[in-house]
Write a protein that holds these residues in place. Structure first.
Motif, PDB file in Angstrom:
ATOM      1  N   VAL A  73      -1.888  -2.879   0.420  1.00  0.00           N
ATOM      2  CA  VAL A  73      -1.081  -1.827   1.049  1.00  0.00           C
ATOM      3  C   VAL A  73       0.390  -2.151   0.836  1.00  0.00           C
ATOM      4  O   VAL A  73       0.867  -3.214   1.234  1.00  0.00           O
ATOM      5  CB  VAL A  73      -1.389  -1.744   2.565  1.00  0.00           C
ATOM      6  N   THR A  74       1.105  -1.226   0.214  1.00  0.00           N
ATOM      7  CA  THR A  74       2.532  -1.443  -0.034  1.00  0.00           C
ATOM      8  C   THR A  74       3.398  -0.501   0.795  1.00  0.00           C
ATOM      9  O   THR A  74       4.618  -0.657   0.846  1.00  0.00           O
ATOM     10  CB  THR A  74       2.876  -1.225  -1.525  1.00  0.00           C
TER      11      THR A  74
ATOM     12  N   ALA B  13      -0.703  -2.056  10.580  1.00  0.00           N
ATOM     13  CA  ALA B  13      -1.958  -2.204   9.826  1.00  0.00           C
ATOM     14  C   ALA B  13      -2.949  -3.075  10.596  1.00  0.00           C
ATOM     15  O   ALA B  13      -4.139  -2.754  10.691  1.00  0.00           O
ATOM     16  CB  ALA B  13      -1.672  -2.794   8.446  1.00  0.00           C
TER      17      ALA B  13
ATOM     18  N   ILE C 183      -7.513  -7.814   7.700  1.00  0.00           N
ATOM     19  CA  ILE C 183      -6.248  -7.911   6.976  1.00  0.00           C
ATOM     20  C   ILE C 183      -6.134  -9.293   6.336  1.00  0.00           C
ATOM     21  O   ILE C 183      -6.294 -10.318   6.994  1.00  0.00           O
ATOM     22  CB  ILE C 183      -5.045  -7.701   7.924  1.00  0.00           C
TER      23      ILE C 183
ATOM     24  N   THR D  48       5.208  -2.761   9.594  1.00  0.00           N
ATOM     25  CA  THR D  48       4.081  -2.270   8.787  1.00  0.00           C
ATOM     26  C   THR D  48       2.871  -3.188   8.955  1.00  0.00           C
ATOM     27  O   THR D  48       1.733  -2.719   9.125  1.00  0.00           O
ATOM     28  CB  THR D  48       4.498  -2.199   7.300  1.00  0.00           C
ATOM     29  N   ILE D  49       3.134  -4.480   8.920  1.00  0.00           N
ATOM     30  CA  ILE D  49       2.031  -5.442   9.085  1.00  0.00           C
ATOM     31  C   ILE D  49       1.374  -5.236  10.455  1.00  0.00           C
ATOM     32  O   ILE D  49       0.141  -5.172  10.560  1.00  0.00           O
ATOM     33  CB  ILE D  49       2.552  -6.894   8.955  1.00  0.00           C
TER      34      ILE D  49
ATOM     35  N   VAL E 277       6.004  -5.985   2.614  1.00  0.00           N
ATOM     36  CA  VAL E 277       6.134  -4.992   3.682  1.00  0.00           C
ATOM     37  C   VAL E 277       6.758  -5.681   4.892  1.00  0.00           C
ATOM     38  O   VAL E 277       6.674  -6.902   5.045  1.00  0.00           O
ATOM     39  CB  VAL E 277       4.768  -4.375   4.059  1.00  0.00           C
TER      40      VAL E 277
ATOM     41  N   LYS F 100      -4.912  -6.110   1.884  1.00  0.00           N
ATOM     42  CA  LYS F 100      -4.009  -7.238   1.698  1.00  0.00           C
ATOM     43  C   LYS F 100      -2.576  -6.754   1.848  1.00  0.00           C
ATOM     44  O   LYS F 100      -2.213  -5.714   1.298  1.00  0.00           O
ATOM     45  CB  LYS F 100      -4.210  -7.864   0.326  1.00  0.00           C
ATOM     46  N   LEU F 101      -1.801  -7.519   2.591  1.00  0.00           N
ATOM     47  CA  LEU F 101      -0.377  -7.218   2.737  1.00  0.00           C
ATOM     48  C   LEU F 101       0.434  -8.433   2.330  1.00  0.00           C
ATOM     49  O   LEU F 101       0.007  -9.575   2.512  1.00  0.00           O
ATOM     50  CB  LEU F 101      -0.052  -6.835   4.186  1.00  0.00           C
TER      51      LEU F 101
END
Ligand code: ZN
Length: 462
Positions: A126-127, A168, A179, A164-165, A160, A149-150
């Protein structure tokens, strides 16, 4: 179609038993001593271990990075995996900023179909959550993409922010996905990197010297703290240092569902590799970087005591001759990644089981059963029991093998483990009951691998 594996020693994460394994229609039917041979194709496994096929939960096949593409595609990469006893992989689809996750999933399905030789699942990188990202995550879970995956590193490319993290992570608290975090403080690292370049420090070694272990440990700590606040498990990818390991251990000691993997390169290689002459240090440029030698026994210890749960490879090959050279005058331009999909079981067996650092059962657990559980594939994968897919490796503990780019099957012109001698190797590899590798010969075919629909609320949740 039925196959009987006879006279072997069946090793799972939980037990070691002399038993035969009967396979029917690609699925394990029966596991017990003394199954009669009548009518079945028989494979003799006398003197061999019979183990669940390896699962590599971290690979990058056919992946665009820094103006080039990783050298193995889904055909060459999964064939090499099979040679090494790995029968399932989980690769990464990458959401491009400003696009839907569905687009990335379609793109990666196309990369894999008609090519994969073993089963493959996909994580979603995820971007950008944009306005529909959280709904997209739910949709991905419905498609069997049960993990995301972040990146806390690579500012302006993949990184990110914490908001955002946290969003998510909070979504997975509802939809049961997991995650995965690339945990390095990318903002701090970028400042250190800019300073090094300004001082004319451009050689490969500076890739490692500009990424301190504290930057990894800080990000691991922050990732786990955010997961705790969100009330959800978290999985740290490619953990490389004692500093970072301490953060995971501390959290697990408090009962926090934090999980982490490491890779053979962090267990077996150290920072000196990046100082090889003639730019050959570039062969060892990947992220996080190789660390000082003191870290290696700590990581082995972490595996033994379950502070680390999984060994994956982060297989991301770039050829030395025409890809790594992109960074000849600037280490930040060296494509980040190294090959390893073929050698994981050999290396962990030789340096782990043969030396007594990990038991037979723990070997199976960290290379197959734990990733199957954590990523929602268990007991279909990672187990030898009635009802499980017949993904099985007949492992010869006495086979001698020298790892070399001259003989490996990965489509890359060097090996990070060139000249490493190992005792113990896959002799026969079955996927869905079909022999795809036997005594160094590939008998499978491209496109036979199936997409793995993984379920949410896997082992990380229990
Ligand atoms: Zn990776």
């Amino acid at each position: 179609m039925s196959t009987l594996i006879q006279h072997g020693t069946v090793v799972t994460a939980a037990s070691t038993t002399a038993a035969d394994v009967l396979i029917e229609n690609g699925v394990i039917k029966e596991v017990r001593a003394g199954i009669p041979a009548d009518g079945h194709d028989v494979i003799d496994a006398k003197g061999m271990y019979v183990i669940p096929g390896g699962i590599d939960a971290h690979t990058h096949l056919d992946m665009p990075f820094g103006g080039t593409t990783s050298a193995d595609d889904f055909e060459t990469g999964t064939r090499a995996a099979a040679f090494g006893g790995t029968t399932s992989i989980v690769d990464f689809a990458i959401q491009a900023r400003g696009t839907r996750m569905r687009d990335a999933l379609d793109t990666w399905w196309k990369k894999a179909e008609n090519k994969a030789c073993v089963d493959y699942g996909l994580h979603m990188i995820v971007t950008d959550l944009g306005s529909s990202g959280l709904e997209d995550m739910d949709e991905m879970v419905d498609e069997g993409v049960a993990s995301f995956k972040l990146f806390m590193a690579y500012p302006n490319v993949l990184m990110v922010d914490d908001a955002t993290i946290f969003k998510a992570l909070s979504r997975t608290a509802k939809n049961g996905a997991l995650i995965c975090m690339h945990a390095e403080n990318g903002s701090v690292i970028d400042v250190i990197v800019a300073k090094a370049l300004a001082e004319g420090k451009t050689a490969p070694i500076y890739h490692a010297l500009t990424r301190p272990t504290r930057a990894e440990a800080e990000a691991v700590h922050r990732a786990i703290a955010m997961a705790e606040i969100a009330g959800t498990p978290v999985y740290i990818v490619h953990l490389s240092s004692e500093d970072a390991l301490n953060e995971v251990r501390e959290a697990r000691d408090r009962g926090v569902p934090a999980f982490a993997e490491t890779c053979p390169q962090y267990l077996l290689l150290s920072i000196e590799e990046l100082e090889r002459p003639n730019f050959e240090g570039a062969k060892y440029v990947f992220t996080p970087p190789l660390r000082t030698k003191e870290n290696l026994p700590k990581l082995w210890d972490g595996l033994k005591h379950d502070h680390l749960q999984v060994v994956s490879t982060d297989h991301c090959p770039f050829c030395f001759e025409d890809q790594k050279v992109l960074g000849k005058d600037d280490f930040t331009k060296i494509p980040n990644g190294g090959p390893g999909i073929e050698n994981r079981l050999q290396l962990i067996w030789h340096h782990g089981v043969n030396t007594g650092k990990v038991s037979l059962n723990r070997f199976v657990e960290i290379t197959s059963t734990a990733p199957a559980r954590i990523f929602g594939m268990y007991p279909r994968k990672g187990e030898i029991a009635p009802g499980s897919d017949a993904d099985i490796v007949i492992w010869d503990p006495n086979a001698l093998h020298t790892i070399s780019a001259k003989t490996h099957h990965m489509r890359v012109d060097y090996s990070m483990f060139e000249g490493f001698q190992v005792k113990g190797n896959a002799r026969t590899v079955l996927s869905h009951g079909e022999v795809i590798v036997d005594r160094g010969e590939f008998l499978g075919k491209a496109g036979r691998g199936r997409y793995l629909r993984r379920t949410a609320r896997g082992g990380a949740w229990k």
